[in-house]
Write a protein that holds these residues in place. Structure first.
Motif, PDB file in Angstrom:
ATOM      1  N   SER A  86       0.843  -1.429  -0.229  1.00  7.16           N
ATOM      2  CA  SER A  86       0.042   0.459  -0.126  1.00  7.16           C
ATOM      3  C   SER A  86       1.287   1.678  -0.046  1.00  7.16           C
ATOM      4  CB  SER A  86      -0.931   0.163   1.402  1.00  7.16           C
ATOM      5  OG  SER A  86       0.099   0.274   2.423  1.00  7.16           O
ATOM      6  N   LEU A  87       0.172   2.458  -0.198  1.00  6.87           N
ATOM      7  CA  LEU A  87       0.975   3.912   0.220  1.00  6.87           C
ATOM      8  C   LEU A  87       2.145   4.201   1.001  1.00  6.87           C
ATOM      9  CD1 LEU A  87      -1.190   5.905  -2.242  1.00  6.87           C
ATOM     10  CD2 LEU A  87       1.117   5.139  -2.919  1.00  6.87           C
ATOM     11  N   GLU A  88       1.169   3.269   2.115  1.00  4.39           N
ATOM     12  CA  GLU A  88       1.775   3.454   3.235  1.00  4.39           C
ATOM     13  C   GLU A  88       2.935   2.439   4.278  1.00  4.39           C
ATOM     14  OE1 GLU A  88      -1.974   3.065   3.196  1.00  4.39           O
ATOM     15  OE2 GLU A  88      -1.680   4.609   3.141  1.00  4.39           O
ATOM     16  N   GLU A  89       2.595   1.040   3.220  1.00  2.47           N
ATOM     17  CA  GLU A  89       3.846   0.701   3.490  1.00  2.47           C
ATOM     18  C   GLU A  89       4.574   0.793   2.774  1.00  2.47           C
ATOM     19  OE1 GLU A  89       1.335  -3.805   4.546  1.00  2.47           O
ATOM     20  OE2 GLU A  89       1.430  -2.937   2.433  1.00  2.47           O
ATOM     21  N   ARG A  90       5.293   1.018   0.606  1.00  5.26           N
ATOM     22  CA  ARG A  90       6.109   1.692   0.576  1.00  5.26           C
ATOM     23  C   ARG A  90       7.304   1.793   0.836  1.00  5.26           C
ATOM     24  NH1 ARG A  90       3.997   1.981  -5.321  1.00  5.26           N
ATOM     25  NH2 ARG A  90       1.989   0.838  -5.461  1.00  5.26           N
ATOM     26  N   GLN A  91       6.950   3.197   1.359  1.00  4.56           N
ATOM     27  CA  GLN A  91       8.607   3.620   2.235  1.00  4.56           C
ATOM     28  C   GLN A  91       9.216   2.717   3.153  1.00  4.56           C
ATOM     29  OE1 GLN A  91       9.936   6.389   0.874  1.00  4.56           O
ATOM     30  NE2 GLN A  91      11.276   5.613   2.086  1.00  4.56           N
ATOM     31  N   GLN A  92       8.616   1.559   3.914  1.00  3.07           N
ATOM     32  CA  GLN A  92       9.386   0.549   5.067  1.00  3.07           C
ATOM     33  C   GLN A  92      10.119   0.010   4.161  1.00  3.07           C
ATOM     34  OE1 GLN A  92       6.137  -0.635   7.534  1.00  3.07           O
ATOM     35  NE2 GLN A  92       7.035  -1.677   9.162  1.00  3.07           N
ATOM     36  N   ILE A  93       9.510  -0.817   2.770  1.00  3.65           N
ATOM     37  CA  ILE A  93       9.876  -1.134   2.418  1.00  3.65           C
ATOM     38  C   ILE A  93      11.229  -0.936   0.971  1.00  3.65           C
ATOM     39  CG2 ILE A  93       9.217  -2.799  -0.016  1.00  3.65           C
ATOM     40  CD1 ILE A  93       6.523  -3.545   0.794  1.00  3.65           C
ATOM     41  N   ILE A  94      10.849  -0.215   0.629  1.00  7.49           N
ATOM     42  CA  ILE A  94      11.871   0.717   0.116  1.00  7.49           C
ATOM     43  C   ILE A  94      12.984   1.277   0.818  1.00  7.49           C
ATOM     44  CG2 ILE A  94      12.498   2.941  -0.991  1.00  7.49           C
ATOM     45  CD1 ILE A  94       9.825   3.743  -2.706  1.00  7.49           C
ATOM     46  N   SER A  95      12.644   1.307   2.169  1.00 13.91           N
ATOM     47  CA  SER A  95      14.083   1.126   2.755  1.00 13.91           C
ATOM     48  C   SER A  95      14.976  -0.132   3.639  1.00 13.91           C
ATOM     49  CB  SER A  95      13.539   2.090   4.589  1.00 13.91           C
ATOM     50  OG  SER A  95      13.221   3.739   4.810  1.00 13.91           O
ATOM     51  N   ALA A 142      19.245  -3.264  -2.964  1.00 21.86           N
ATOM     52  CA  ALA A 142      18.754  -3.993  -3.863  1.00 21.86           C
ATOM     53  C   ALA A 142      18.564  -2.317  -4.597  1.00 21.86           C
ATOM     54  CB  ALA A 142      16.912  -5.219  -3.062  1.00 21.86           C
ATOM     55  N   LYS A 143      17.463  -2.772  -5.598  1.00 21.39           N
ATOM     56  CA  LYS A 143      16.344  -2.255  -6.494  1.00 21.39           C
ATOM     57  C   LYS A 143      14.842  -2.553  -6.882  1.00 21.39           C
ATOM     58  CE  LYS A 143      19.990  -2.874  -9.587  1.00 21.39           C
ATOM     59  NZ  LYS A 143      20.462  -3.151 -10.941  1.00 21.39           N
ATOM     60  N   VAL A 144      14.581  -1.069  -7.013  1.00 19.74           N
ATOM     61  CA  VAL A 144      12.975  -1.401  -6.711  1.00 19.74           C
ATOM     62  C   VAL A 144      13.097  -1.471  -8.760  1.00 19.74           C
ATOM     63  CG1 VAL A 144      11.079  -0.014  -7.224  1.00 19.74           C
ATOM     64  CG2 VAL A 144      12.219  -0.437  -5.178  1.00 19.74           C
ATOM     65  N   VAL A 145      12.904  -3.115  -9.427  1.00 11.70           N
ATOM     66  CA  VAL A 145      12.639  -2.635 -10.364  1.00 11.70           C
ATOM     67  C   VAL A 145      11.741  -2.526 -11.009  1.00 11.70           C
ATOM     68  CG1 VAL A 145      14.995  -3.818 -11.011  1.00 11.70           C
ATOM     69  CG2 VAL A 145      12.394  -4.829 -10.286  1.00 11.70           C
ATOM     70  N   ASP A 146      10.232  -2.741 -10.420  1.00 16.48           N
ATOM     71  CA  ASP A 146       8.898  -1.965 -11.610  1.00 16.48           C
ATOM     72  C   ASP A 146       8.313  -2.037  -9.713  1.00 16.48           C
ATOM     73  OD1 ASP A 146       7.535  -2.558 -13.484  1.00 16.48           O
ATOM     74  OD2 ASP A 146       6.291  -3.555 -12.242  1.00 16.48           O
ATOM     75  N   VAL A 147       7.304  -0.773 -10.521  1.00 17.08           N
ATOM     76  CA  VAL A 147       6.255  -0.574  -9.627  1.00 17.08           C
ATOM     77  C   VAL A 147       5.020  -0.480  -9.785  1.00 17.08           C
ATOM     78  CG1 VAL A 147       5.680   1.820  -8.064  1.00 17.08           C
ATOM     79  CG2 VAL A 147       8.017   1.161  -8.258  1.00 17.08           C
ATOM     80  N   SER A 148       3.945  -1.041  -9.616  1.00 14.99           N
ATOM     81  CA  SER A 148       2.520  -0.761  -9.740  1.00 14.99           C
ATOM     82  C   SER A 148       1.341  -0.531  -9.284  1.00 14.99           C
ATOM     83  CB  SER A 148       1.586  -2.116 -10.120  1.00 14.99           C
ATOM     84  OG  SER A 148       1.501  -2.558  -9.331  1.00 14.99           O
ATOM     85  N   CYS A 149       0.169   0.519  -8.930  1.00 12.38           N
ATOM     86  CA  CYS A 149      -0.063   0.531  -7.908  1.00 12.38           C
ATOM     87  C   CYS A 149      -0.438   0.201  -7.104  1.00 12.38           C
ATOM     88  CB  CYS A 149      -2.023   1.125  -8.620  1.00 12.38           C
ATOM     89  SG  CYS A 149      -2.299  -0.189  -9.315  1.00 12.38           S
ATOM     90  N   ASP A 150      -0.655  -1.512  -6.841  1.00 12.61           N
ATOM     91  CA  ASP A 150      -0.399  -1.875  -5.399  1.00 12.61           C
ATOM     92  C   ASP A 150       0.518  -2.902  -5.184  1.00 12.61           C
ATOM     93  OD1 ASP A 150      -1.173  -3.988  -7.482  1.00 12.61           O
ATOM     94  OD2 ASP A 150      -2.545  -5.087  -6.093  1.00 12.61           O
ATOM     95  N   SER A 151       1.830  -3.320  -5.899  1.00 15.55           N
ATOM     96  CA  SER A 151       3.019  -3.462  -5.344  1.00 15.55           C
ATOM     97  C   SER A 151       4.556  -3.210  -5.957  1.00 15.55           C
ATOM     98  CB  SER A 151       2.981  -4.727  -6.281  1.00 15.55           C
ATOM     99  OG  SER A 151       3.097  -5.254  -7.583  1.00 15.55           O
ATOM    100  N   HIS A 155       2.738  -9.189   2.914  1.00 14.38           N
ATOM    101  CA  HIS A 155       2.502 -10.319   1.803  1.00 14.38           C
ATOM    102  C   HIS A 155       3.476 -10.248   0.155  1.00 14.38           C
ATOM    103  CE1 HIS A 155      -0.098 -13.306  -0.041  1.00 14.38           C
ATOM    104  NE2 HIS A 155      -0.189 -12.206  -1.438  1.00 14.38           N
ATOM    105  N   ILE A 156       4.629 -11.490  -0.310  1.00 10.79           N
ATOM    106  CA  ILE A 156       4.503 -11.739  -1.423  1.00 10.79           C
ATOM    107  C   ILE A 156       3.781 -12.572  -2.017  1.00 10.79           C
ATOM    108  CG2 ILE A 156       6.868 -13.091  -1.863  1.00 10.79           C
ATOM    109  CD1 ILE A 156       8.387 -12.104   0.463  1.00 10.79           C
ATOM    110  N   GLU A 157       3.701 -11.497  -3.366  1.00  8.63           N
ATOM    111  CA  GLU A 157       2.764 -11.998  -4.259  1.00  8.63           C
ATOM    112  C   GLU A 157       3.474 -12.858  -4.711  1.00  8.63           C
ATOM    113  OE1 GLU A 157       1.544  -8.629  -5.942  1.00  8.63           O
ATOM    114  OE2 GLU A 157      -0.398  -8.275  -5.007  1.00  8.63           O
ATOM    115  N   GLU A 158       4.502 -12.778  -5.590  1.00  6.80           N
ATOM    116  CA  GLU A 158       5.453 -13.703  -6.236  1.00  6.80           C
ATOM    117  C   GLU A 158       6.881 -13.576  -6.135  1.00  6.80           C
ATOM    118  OE1 GLU A 158       4.225 -14.516 -10.984  1.00  6.80           O
ATOM    119  OE2 GLU A 158       3.737 -12.257 -10.027  1.00  6.80           O
ATOM    120  N   MET A 159       7.831 -14.799  -6.197  1.00  4.50           N
ATOM    121  CA  MET A 159       9.122 -14.562  -6.300  1.00  4.50           C
ATOM    122  C   MET A 159       9.368 -15.661  -6.684  1.00  4.50           C
ATOM    123  SD  MET A 159      11.256 -15.100  -2.280  1.00  4.50           S
ATOM    124  CE  MET A 159      11.598 -16.955  -2.205  1.00  4.50           C
TER     125      MET A 159
END
Length: 161
Positions: free
Chosen positions: A95-104, A111-120, A143-147
């Motif tokens: 979610s928008l609130e979780e993104r900053q936590q994950i990016i930290s 690591a790198k964020v290589v793709d961003v969508s509206c919910d992942s 929630h890990i959707e795919e790995m």
């Protein structure tokens, strides 16, 4: 049980992967990780195989691999004498609130964020197995959707003399 990582130089011909993996299945040995790619010389491919077993089984695996016609050479990739890496791609629901936590966390692990969508977010991380597993463990609250993981690949270190 001990883990052994082998680097096999093999002929780059059709069926080599099948013959190598068949040797493992015929003898009831399990492959923990397997990566294959062409080398700097297109005549050869390099296979990196990670296996678990006791000393007798690991010795037997090496002997059986050397009997295969397609196998040119085998090098054991030992800790401290080689560099082994793995790549993982992880798609995390965010979610928008979780993104900053994950990016930290992504920044801390280089690591790198290589793709961003509206919910992942899709994250790419390269490193040794311990680094990969530590990062995945930190994502436990999300929630890990795919790995997908590539498996180990590696080379022996150069000599300085």
């Amino acid at each position: 049980m001990k883990k052994m990582v082998l680097s096999l130089l093999v002929d780059n011909t059709s069926g080599v992967l099948s013959r190598v993996s068949a040797m493992f299945s015929r003898r009831g040995y399990n492959i923990d990780s397997l990566t294959v790619g062409v080398t700097e010389n297109p005549k050869y491919s390099r296979m990196t195989v990670a296996v678990l077993g006791d000393d007798r089984i690991l010795s037997q695996i090496k002997k059986q691999l050397l009997k295969l016609e397609d196998v040119i050479s085998i090098t054991e990739l030992k800790d401290g004498e080689s560099v082994c890496r793995e790549l993982v791609l992880v798609k995390v629901k965010a979610s928008l609130e979780e993104r900053q936590q994950i990016i930290s966390m992504v920044d801390v692990f280089r690591a790198k964020v290589v793709d961003v969508s509206c919910d992942s977010l899709m994250i790419e991380l390269t490193g040794n197995v311990n680094k990969i597993e530590a990062f995945i463990a930190l994502l436990d609250g999300f929630h890990i959707e795919e790995m997908v993981r590539t498996g180990l690949t590696g080379l022996t270190r150069g000599n300085c003399q």
